[in-house]
Scaffold this motif. Structure first.
Motif, PDB file in Angstrom:
ATOM      1  N   VAL A  10     100.530  18.648 -15.056  1.00  0.00           N
ATOM      2  CA  VAL A  10     100.451  17.279 -14.738  1.00  0.00           C
ATOM      3  C   VAL A  10     100.109  16.577 -16.083  1.00  0.00           C
ATOM      4  CG1 VAL A  10      98.960  15.669 -13.943  1.00  0.00           C
ATOM      5  CG2 VAL A  10      99.701  17.347 -12.464  1.00  0.00           C
ATOM      6  N   ARG A  11      99.008  17.372 -16.815  1.00  0.00           N
ATOM      7  CA  ARG A  11      98.704  16.724 -18.402  1.00  0.00           C
ATOM      8  C   ARG A  11      99.843  16.634 -19.157  1.00  0.00           C
ATOM      9  NH1 ARG A  11      95.320  19.695 -20.323  1.00  0.00           N
ATOM     10  NH2 ARG A  11      93.729  19.882 -18.879  1.00  0.00           N
ATOM     11  N   ALA A  12     100.605  17.606 -19.139  1.00  0.00           N
ATOM     12  CA  ALA A  12     101.784  17.834 -19.979  1.00  0.00           C
ATOM     13  C   ALA A  12     103.117  16.684 -19.685  1.00  0.00           C
ATOM     14  CB  ALA A  12     102.342  19.399 -20.331  1.00  0.00           C
ATOM     15  N   ALA A  13     102.993  16.505 -18.563  1.00  0.00           N
ATOM     16  CA  ALA A  13     104.447  15.501 -18.025  1.00  0.00           C
ATOM     17  C   ALA A  13     104.441  14.284 -18.195  1.00  0.00           C
ATOM     18  CB  ALA A  13     104.225  15.817 -16.279  1.00  0.00           C
ATOM     19  N   GLU A  14     105.583  13.728 -18.621  1.00  0.00           N
ATOM     20  CA  GLU A  14     105.605  12.367 -18.891  1.00  0.00           C
ATOM     21  C   GLU A  14     105.582  11.621 -17.339  1.00  0.00           C
ATOM     22  OE1 GLU A  14     109.109  10.876 -21.691  1.00  0.00           O
ATOM     23  OE2 GLU A  14     107.256  12.140 -22.560  1.00  0.00           O
ATOM     24  N   SER A  15     106.224  12.027 -16.539  1.00  0.00           N
ATOM     25  CA  SER A  15     106.237  11.070 -15.114  1.00  0.00           C
ATOM     26  C   SER A  15     105.888  12.011 -14.102  1.00  0.00           C
ATOM     27  CB  SER A  15     107.609  10.655 -15.192  1.00  0.00           C
ATOM     28  OG  SER A  15     107.719  10.009 -13.601  1.00  0.00           O
ATOM     29  N   VAL A  16     104.609  11.675 -13.777  1.00  0.00           N
ATOM     30  CA  VAL A  16     104.093  12.649 -12.080  1.00  0.00           C
ATOM     31  C   VAL A  16     104.050  11.526 -11.107  1.00  0.00           C
ATOM     32  CG1 VAL A  16     102.157  13.606 -11.333  1.00  0.00           C
ATOM     33  CG2 VAL A  16     102.659  13.734 -13.799  1.00  0.00           C
ATOM     34  N   VAL A  17     104.664  11.902 -10.052  1.00  0.00           N
ATOM     35  CA  VAL A  17     104.694  10.887  -8.815  1.00  0.00           C
ATOM     36  C   VAL A  17     103.862  11.609  -7.717  1.00  0.00           C
ATOM     37  CG1 VAL A  17     106.255   9.854  -6.993  1.00  0.00           C
ATOM     38  CG2 VAL A  17     106.819   9.743  -9.498  1.00  0.00           C
ATOM     39  N   ALA A  18     103.272  10.859  -6.910  1.00  0.00           N
ATOM     40  CA  ALA A  18     102.590  11.435  -5.664  1.00  0.00           C
ATOM     41  C   ALA A  18     103.270  10.965  -4.405  1.00  0.00           C
ATOM     42  CB  ALA A  18     101.088  11.113  -5.701  1.00  0.00           C
ATOM     43  N   ALA A  89      94.550   5.668 -13.061  1.00  0.00           N
ATOM     44  CA  ALA A  89      94.143   4.857 -14.011  1.00  0.00           C
ATOM     45  C   ALA A  89      94.119   5.452 -15.492  1.00  0.00           C
ATOM     46  CB  ALA A  89      92.684   4.533 -13.352  1.00  0.00           C
ATOM     47  N   ALA A  90      94.082   7.021 -15.471  1.00  0.00           N
ATOM     48  CA  ALA A  90      94.206   7.518 -16.538  1.00  0.00           C
ATOM     49  C   ALA A  90      95.580   7.847 -17.118  1.00  0.00           C
ATOM     50  CB  ALA A  90      93.259   8.925 -16.574  1.00  0.00           C
ATOM     51  N   GLY A  91      96.408   7.209 -16.546  1.00  0.00           N
ATOM     52  CA  GLY A  91      97.550   7.327 -16.995  1.00  0.00           C
ATOM     53  C   GLY A  91      98.387   8.542 -16.832  1.00  0.00           C
ATOM     54  N   HIS A  92      97.910   9.437 -15.727  1.00  0.00           N
ATOM     55  CA  HIS A  92      98.548  10.825 -15.435  1.00  0.00           C
ATOM     56  C   HIS A  92      99.391  10.656 -14.090  1.00  0.00           C
ATOM     57  CE1 HIS A  92      97.140  12.841 -18.853  1.00  0.00           C
ATOM     58  NE2 HIS A  92      96.125  12.380 -18.827  1.00  0.00           N
ATOM     59  N   LEU A  93      99.294   9.450 -13.642  1.00  0.00           N
ATOM     60  CA  LEU A  93     100.264   9.147 -12.372  1.00  0.00           C
ATOM     61  C   LEU A  93     100.931   7.947 -12.388  1.00  0.00           C
ATOM     62  CD1 LEU A  93     100.655  10.602  -9.332  1.00  0.00           C
ATOM     63  CD2 LEU A  93      98.809   9.109  -8.601  1.00  0.00           C
ATOM     64  N   GLN A 176     112.992   6.559  -4.182  1.00  0.00           N
ATOM     65  CA  GLN A 176     114.164   7.503  -4.656  1.00  0.00           C
ATOM     66  C   GLN A 176     114.221   7.597  -6.228  1.00  0.00           C
ATOM     67  OE1 GLN A 176     117.010   5.950  -1.992  1.00  0.00           O
ATOM     68  NE2 GLN A 176     116.956   7.868  -0.728  1.00  0.00           N
ATOM     69  N   SER A 177     114.115   6.321  -6.712  1.00  0.00           N
ATOM     70  CA  SER A 177     114.192   6.248  -8.259  1.00  0.00           C
ATOM     71  C   SER A 177     113.177   6.961  -8.732  1.00  0.00           C
ATOM     72  CB  SER A 177     114.481   4.732  -8.592  1.00  0.00           C
ATOM     73  OG  SER A 177     113.727   4.563  -9.770  1.00  0.00           O
ATOM     74  N   LEU A 178     111.901   6.804  -8.216  1.00  0.00           N
ATOM     75  CA  LEU A 178     110.813   7.510  -8.934  1.00  0.00           C
ATOM     76  C   LEU A 178     110.973   9.008  -8.621  1.00  0.00           C
ATOM     77  CD1 LEU A 178     107.944   5.206  -7.387  1.00  0.00           C
ATOM     78  CD2 LEU A 178     108.187   6.087 -10.003  1.00  0.00           C
ATOM     79  N   ALA A 179     111.528   9.525  -7.354  1.00  0.00           N
ATOM     80  CA  ALA A 179     111.730  10.930  -7.198  1.00  0.00           C
ATOM     81  C   ALA A 179     112.812  11.586  -8.150  1.00  0.00           C
ATOM     82  CB  ALA A 179     112.265  11.189  -5.757  1.00  0.00           C
ATOM     83  N   ARG A 180     113.940  10.736  -8.655  1.00  0.00           N
ATOM     84  CA  ARG A 180     114.668  11.290  -9.435  1.00  0.00           C
ATOM     85  C   ARG A 180     114.333  11.108 -10.946  1.00  0.00           C
ATOM     86  NH1 ARG A 180     118.410   7.692  -6.488  1.00  0.00           N
ATOM     87  NH2 ARG A 180     117.843   6.116  -7.628  1.00  0.00           N
ATOM     88  N   GLY A 181     113.283  10.600 -11.243  1.00  0.00           N
ATOM     89  CA  GLY A 181     112.712  10.456 -12.514  1.00  0.00           C
ATOM     90  C   GLY A 181     111.649  11.212 -12.730  1.00  0.00           C
ATOM     91  N   ALA A 182     110.880  11.898 -11.864  1.00  0.00           N
ATOM     92  CA  ALA A 182     109.761  12.537 -11.959  1.00  0.00           C
ATOM     93  C   ALA A 182     109.702  14.062 -12.564  1.00  0.00           C
ATOM     94  CB  ALA A 182     109.101  12.754 -10.753  1.00  0.00           C
ATOM     95  N   ASP A 183     108.899  14.113 -13.438  1.00  0.00           N
ATOM     96  CA  ASP A 183     108.775  15.533 -14.131  1.00  0.00           C
ATOM     97  C   ASP A 183     107.692  16.462 -13.083  1.00  0.00           C
ATOM     98  OD1 ASP A 183     110.151  14.799 -16.427  1.00  0.00           O
ATOM     99  OD2 ASP A 183     108.183  14.149 -17.231  1.00  0.00           O
TER     100      ASP A 183
END
Ligand code: OAD
Length: 245
Positions: A10-18, A89-93, A176-183
């Motif tokens: 998660v920390r290394a990823a650019e885009s994380v989606v929950a 808030a920490a920029g990881h999601l 869907q757009s978030l899912a396609r772009g998620a790391d």
């Protein structure tokens, strides 16, 4: 060890989606649907079909009063919601895509929340589309207004997606757009069994996301998850956030 490895990812990823389901809210006292004490063990899903609302709107509203009262108990966010808000808030999601209608992600401080199944604190008019406060309308139903109607005369419906209804188009497109772009796609507290929402983790994985699942029970996608954590979300997500933030 799994949670540490997931935290590093998660920390290394650019885009994380929950992507969340009813399991993130059970610790707040809201029952899920298919878990051990799930609502679908107690209720007939046909009573939550749009056909039932159209066929017998008065009965539909009256039948829901008991459940509404049960759910109206003072509920608030739990450590799972709070951990997701902390990660954002920490920029990881990037965002929380939720199937829940309880508003608890926002209550916990999550800002970018996509509600795929609506919001049970509101009602919507089936004619003019006007939205208003659900509790005020339930009060009117208790007082005998059956079915409750909008000022325009249209039938009011809880602003949640019933069986037989489409998901809100804008919310689904964004999801869907978030899912396609998620790391990293973090599916938590969901049985991942209801389409089309459950297609999102598949979409994310097909576009190269690392799929992480946190859920007490096995899901249809557990085999395909890089991280498959069968544990309580109120334990796992705070530990994850502690480690990432
Ligand atoms: P489900 O009830 O299908 O799945 C919830 C999952 O969370 C189950 O697998 C539980 O084992 C798990 N669970 C419960 N408490 C947990 C905890 N504390 N920690 C970890 N896991 C836990 O709920 P959803 O997947 O959200 O649709 O269901 C999706 C949709 O089906 C709902 O939005 C609803 C329903 O029909 C509509 O109302 C439109």
């Amino acid at each position: 060890a799994t949670i540490e490895a997931l935290a590093d990812t998660v920390r290394a990823a650019e885009s994380v989606v929950a992507f969340t389901g009813a399991g993130v809210s059970t610790a707040s006292g809201i029952p899920d649907f298919r878990g051990e004490d799930g609502l679908w063990n107690r209720y007939d899903t046909n009573d939550f079909h749009v056909r039932r609302l159209r066929a017998d709107p008065a009965g539909f509203w009256v039948d829901r009063l008991d459940l509404a009262e049960e759910l109206a108990a003072d509920v608030g966010p739990n450590p799972a919601h709070e951990a997701l808000a902390r990660l954002e808030a920490a920029g990881h999601l990037d965002a929380v895509v939720t199937q829940n209608v309880d508003g608890l992600h926002r209550a916990a401080g999550s800002e970018d929340v996509i509600e795929l199944h609506g919001d049970r604190s509101r009602v919507v008019c089936l004619d003019c589309g006007d939205r208003s406060d659900a509790e005020a309308v339930r009060e009117r139903v208790r007082d005998g207004e059956r079915p409750p109607r909008c000022d325009c005369g249209g039938l009011l419906k809880p602003d949640v997606v019933l069986f037989g209804e489409q998901l809100p188009v804008g919310a689904m497109q964004r999801a869907q757009s978030l899912a396609r772009g998620a790391d990293v796609f973090l599916a938590v507290g969901s049985s991942l069994s209801v389409e089309p929402a459950a297609g999102l983790p598949r979409t994310a994985a097909a576009h190269g996301a690392t799929l992480a699942i946190v859920n007490l029970d096995e899901t249809p996608l557990s085999d395909r998850a890089a991280f498959d954590v069968r544990d309580d979300v109120t334990d796992v997500l705070p530990r994850l956030a502690d480690r990432v933030v």
